[in-house]
Write an enzyme that holds these catalytic residues in place. Sequence first.
Site, mmCIF file in Angstrom:
data_model
loop_
_atom_site.group_PDB
_atom_site.id
_atom_site.type_symbol
_atom_site.label_atom_id
_atom_site.label_comp_id
_atom_site.label_asym_id
_atom_site.label_seq_id
_atom_site.Cartn_x
_atom_site.Cartn_y
_atom_site.Cartn_z
ATOM 1 N N ARG A 115 0.816 -1.228 0.000
ATOM 2 C CA ARG A 115 0.000 0.000 0.000
ATOM 3 C C ARG A 115 0.841 1.265 0.000
ATOM 4 N NH1 ARG A 115 -2.997 -2.762 3.852
ATOM 5 N NH2 ARG A 115 -4.771 -3.851 2.916
ATOM 6 N N LYS A 137 1.876 11.873 -10.421
ATOM 7 C CA LYS A 137 1.105 10.918 -11.234
ATOM 8 C C LYS A 137 2.002 9.765 -11.638
ATOM 9 C CE LYS A 137 -2.410 13.681 -13.570
ATOM 10 N NZ LYS A 137 -2.910 13.996 -14.931
ATOM 11 N N GLU A 179 8.315 20.967 -22.566
ATOM 12 C CA GLU A 179 7.382 20.872 -21.430
ATOM 13 C C GLU A 179 7.470 22.083 -20.506
ATOM 14 O OE1 GLU A 179 5.056 18.696 -21.401
ATOM 15 O OE2 GLU A 179 5.754 16.898 -22.432
ATOM 16 N N LYS A 221 4.926 23.556 -12.211
ATOM 17 C CA LYS A 221 4.104 22.342 -12.094
ATOM 18 C C LYS A 221 3.635 22.137 -10.663
ATOM 19 C CE LYS A 221 3.218 17.723 -13.615
ATOM 20 N NZ LYS A 221 3.559 16.620 -14.505
ATOM 21 N N GLU A 231 -8.600 24.356 -6.524
ATOM 22 C CA GLU A 231 -9.125 24.937 -7.752
ATOM 23 C C GLU A 231 -9.068 23.882 -8.858
ATOM 24 O OE1 GLU A 231 -7.508 28.476 -10.617
ATOM 25 O OE2 GLU A 231 -6.762 28.377 -8.573
ATOM 26 N N ARG A 235 -5.083 22.005 -13.587
ATOM 27 C CA ARG A 235 -4.205 21.011 -14.172
ATOM 28 C C ARG A 235 -4.311 20.993 -15.696
ATOM 29 N NH1 ARG A 235 -1.264 16.196 -12.335
ATOM 30 N NH2 ARG A 235 -1.179 16.163 -10.080
ATOM 31 N N ASN A 239 -1.940 20.449 -19.955
ATOM 32 C CA ASN A 239 -2.277 19.775 -21.211
ATOM 33 C C ASN A 239 -2.146 20.674 -22.424
ATOM 34 O OD1 ASN A 239 -2.886 17.277 -20.067
ATOM 35 N ND2 ASN A 239 -4.899 18.011 -19.434
ATOM 36 N N HIS A 242 -1.146 19.484 -25.905
ATOM 37 C CA HIS A 242 -1.242 18.029 -25.896
ATOM 38 C C HIS A 242 -2.482 17.488 -26.585
ATOM 39 C CE1 HIS A 242 2.141 18.402 -23.220
ATOM 40 N NE2 HIS A 242 2.257 17.091 -23.094
ATOM 41 N N HIS A 246 -0.886 15.075 -28.923
ATOM 42 C CA HIS A 246 -1.046 13.629 -28.768
ATOM 43 C C HIS A 246 -1.575 12.992 -30.044
ATOM 44 C CE1 HIS A 246 -1.116 13.389 -24.109
ATOM 45 N NE2 HIS A 246 0.040 12.967 -24.585
ATOM 46 N N HIS A 258 7.583 12.799 -28.533
ATOM 47 C CA HIS A 258 6.615 13.544 -27.734
ATOM 48 C C HIS A 258 6.879 15.062 -27.695
ATOM 49 C CE1 HIS A 258 3.537 14.122 -24.701
ATOM 50 N NE2 HIS A 258 4.411 14.839 -24.005
HETATM 51 N N1 LIG Z 1 3.506 10.983 -14.832
HETATM 52 C C1 LIG Z 1 3.366 12.083 -15.536
HETATM 53 O O1 LIG Z 1 2.809 13.080 -15.064
HETATM 54 C C2 LIG Z 1 3.910 12.108 -16.929
HETATM 55 C C3 LIG Z 1 3.965 13.323 -17.623
HETATM 56 C C4 LIG Z 1 4.535 13.331 -18.880
HETATM 57 C C5 LIG Z 1 5.034 12.148 -19.448
HETATM 58 N N2 LIG Z 1 4.944 10.985 -18.748
HETATM 59 C C6 LIG Z 1 5.488 9.731 -19.297
HETATM 60 O O2 LIG Z 1 6.889 9.874 -19.459
HETATM 61 C C7 LIG Z 1 7.311 8.978 -20.469
HETATM 62 C C8 LIG Z 1 8.276 9.695 -21.370
HETATM 63 O O3 LIG Z 1 9.393 10.121 -20.625
HETATM 64 P P1 LIG Z 1 10.833 10.261 -21.305
HETATM 65 O O4 LIG Z 1 10.768 11.127 -22.483
HETATM 66 O O5 LIG Z 1 11.776 10.590 -20.213
HETATM 67 O O6 LIG Z 1 11.029 8.824 -21.932
HETATM 68 P P2 LIG Z 1 11.861 7.529 -21.562
HETATM 69 O O7 LIG Z 1 11.928 7.245 -20.126
HETATM 70 O O8 LIG Z 1 11.292 6.460 -22.414
HETATM 71 O O9 LIG Z 1 13.324 7.940 -22.050
HETATM 72 C C9 LIG Z 1 13.559 8.239 -23.422
HETATM 73 C C10 LIG Z 1 14.765 7.425 -23.950
HETATM 74 O O10 LIG Z 1 15.960 7.922 -23.374
HETATM 75 C C11 LIG Z 1 16.695 6.866 -22.727
HETATM 76 N N3 LIG Z 1 17.390 7.546 -21.626
HETATM 77 C C12 LIG Z 1 16.855 8.033 -20.466
HETATM 78 N N4 LIG Z 1 17.771 8.738 -19.794
HETATM 79 C C13 LIG Z 1 18.919 8.716 -20.515
HETATM 80 C C14 LIG Z 1 20.213 9.304 -20.351
HETATM 81 N N5 LIG Z 1 20.489 10.118 -19.322
HETATM 82 N N6 LIG Z 1 21.129 9.043 -21.293
HETATM 83 C C15 LIG Z 1 20.840 8.295 -22.389
HETATM 84 N N7 LIG Z 1 19.644 7.742 -22.601
HETATM 85 C C16 LIG Z 1 18.678 7.956 -21.681
HETATM 86 C C17 LIG Z 1 15.650 5.857 -22.386
HETATM 87 O O11 LIG Z 1 16.203 4.558 -22.285
HETATM 88 C C18 LIG Z 1 14.702 5.953 -23.573
HETATM 89 O O12 LIG Z 1 15.198 5.214 -24.655
HETATM 90 C C19 LIG Z 1 6.079 8.502 -21.188
HETATM 91 O O13 LIG Z 1 5.825 7.165 -20.813
HETATM 92 C C20 LIG Z 1 4.979 9.406 -20.666
HETATM 93 O O14 LIG Z 1 3.719 8.779 -20.614
HETATM 94 C C21 LIG Z 1 4.406 10.958 -17.515
HETATM 95 ZN ZN LIG Z 2 3.984 16.082 -22.416
#
Ligand SMILES: NC(=O)c1ccc[n+]([C@@H]2O[C@H](COP(=O)([O-])OP(=O)(O)OC[C@H]3O[C@@H](n4cnc5c(N)ncnc54)[C@H](O)[C@@H]3O)[C@@H](O)[C@H]2O)c1
Ligand SMILES: [Zn+2]
Length: 347
Positions: A115, A137, A179, A221, A231, A235, A239, A242, A246, A258
């Site tokens: 939990r 999130k 972002e 953020k 409020e 959030r 978006n 997006h 998206h 992305h």
């Molecule tokens: N929780 C949230 O609020 C939220 C918000 C936005 C996005 N997301 C999620 O985040 C994810 C995307 O995040 P991301 O862009 O970091 O993608 P990712 O974690 O997939 O990383 C992108 C690529 O970079 C590589 N990598 C990571 N760090 C590295 C480094 N320092 N050196 C070399 N390679 C490296 C990874 O292996 C991957 O191939 C998505 O799944 C998305 O849904 C979540």
């Molecule tokens: Zn985004």
Amino acid sequence: MDRRFAVPHAATCRILVGSGLERGLPAVVGALDPDGVVVAFDRAVARIGERIAVALNARAALSIDDAEAQKRLDAVGRLADQLHEAGATRATVLVAVGGGSVTDLVGFVGSIYLRGMPTVFCPTTTLAMCDAAIGGKNGVDHNGLKNRLGTIRQPDAIVCDIDWLRTLPPDLVREGLVEVVKKAFVLDASAFAELEGLAPALAALDPAALTRAVDIAVELKMGVVLADEREAGRRRALNAGHTIGHAIESLAAGAIRHGRAVAIGLVAECRAADVPAAIVDRLLRLLTALGVASDLPRAFADAAALWELARRDKKAVRGSVPMFVPRALGEGVVVELTPESLAQALA
Ligand SMILES: NC(=O)c1ccc[n+]([C@@H]2O[C@H](COP(=O)([O-])OP(=O)(O)OC[C@H]3O[C@@H](n4cnc5c(N)ncnc54)[C@H](O)[C@@H]3O)[C@@H](O)[C@H]2O)c1
Ligand SMILES: [Zn+2]
């Protein structure tokens, strides 16, 4: 009985941003008084992950291959098994090292195992530092749908060591910065102006400039996350870009990442909502200065296909497709996307 109980959920989340922070991780984790530490890291950053595991004297160092493909329920089960094998308790600190895929997956497991156990995020991409790792999130994809299963729970600490970005391909570093541009664009004109000033240094991947950009992203953020308690709806600002972004990302099926899809989405949403040209020009200039392309390749300028995707977006309810666009720089409003305004934006 019919009573409403206001249940407080006090949680503090400590966030550090800067260069050379890895050295301080043992103190950050130690302050949580852990019953052992487990480190889970993206294999792409195995050297950082293993170094952190040694420094924290971790009882297990778990490598995650192909993080984005692993953001699934079977990976959740596997991590839970590994936590069990490592003898994790609800006071064991779970540390996630990697991009947003890893912080989403590991944060999700950390929020449900026993939990919930204490978690520390070490984001290693600009996208994760500026967005994914911040705000609490967590989630995994399901049935081919992104982030279908998830929780909201703040990590205990987030450490953004700018030095971890050194191995990330420069284009990915720059695209992740979209972002922070997104948030400043609809929430804070002075932050946007500061990013304009920092843009040349950011494009050159200057660590001090990157530190400041991540600081701005975190402030904006967390401001939204905290305000949203009172409020509901703010959030939505997160978006911006997006709704169309998206749709473009889905249509391009991997050909557009992305950050760039959101850059294209920000511009297209402004055009769909008739945002004054002076505001759109500043956005375009900033994105260009950061080295992020914001023009939509003709192959994906298919208004009908994009509308179908936007209509099925998870933010769309009862047939309405909301977007958050600036009415003035740094001041966003909700505007409805329609098939006509989308076609106009792409014309
Ligand atoms: N929780 C949230 O609020 C939220 C918000 C936005 C996005 N997301 C999620 O985040 C994810 C995307 O995040 P991301 O862009 O970091 O993608 P990712 O974690 O997939 O990383 C992108 C690529 O970079 C590589 N990598 C990571 N760090 C590295 C480094 N320092 N050196 C070399 N390679 C490296 C990874 O292996 C991957 O191939 C998505 O799944 C998305 O849904 C979540
Ligand atoms: Zn985004």
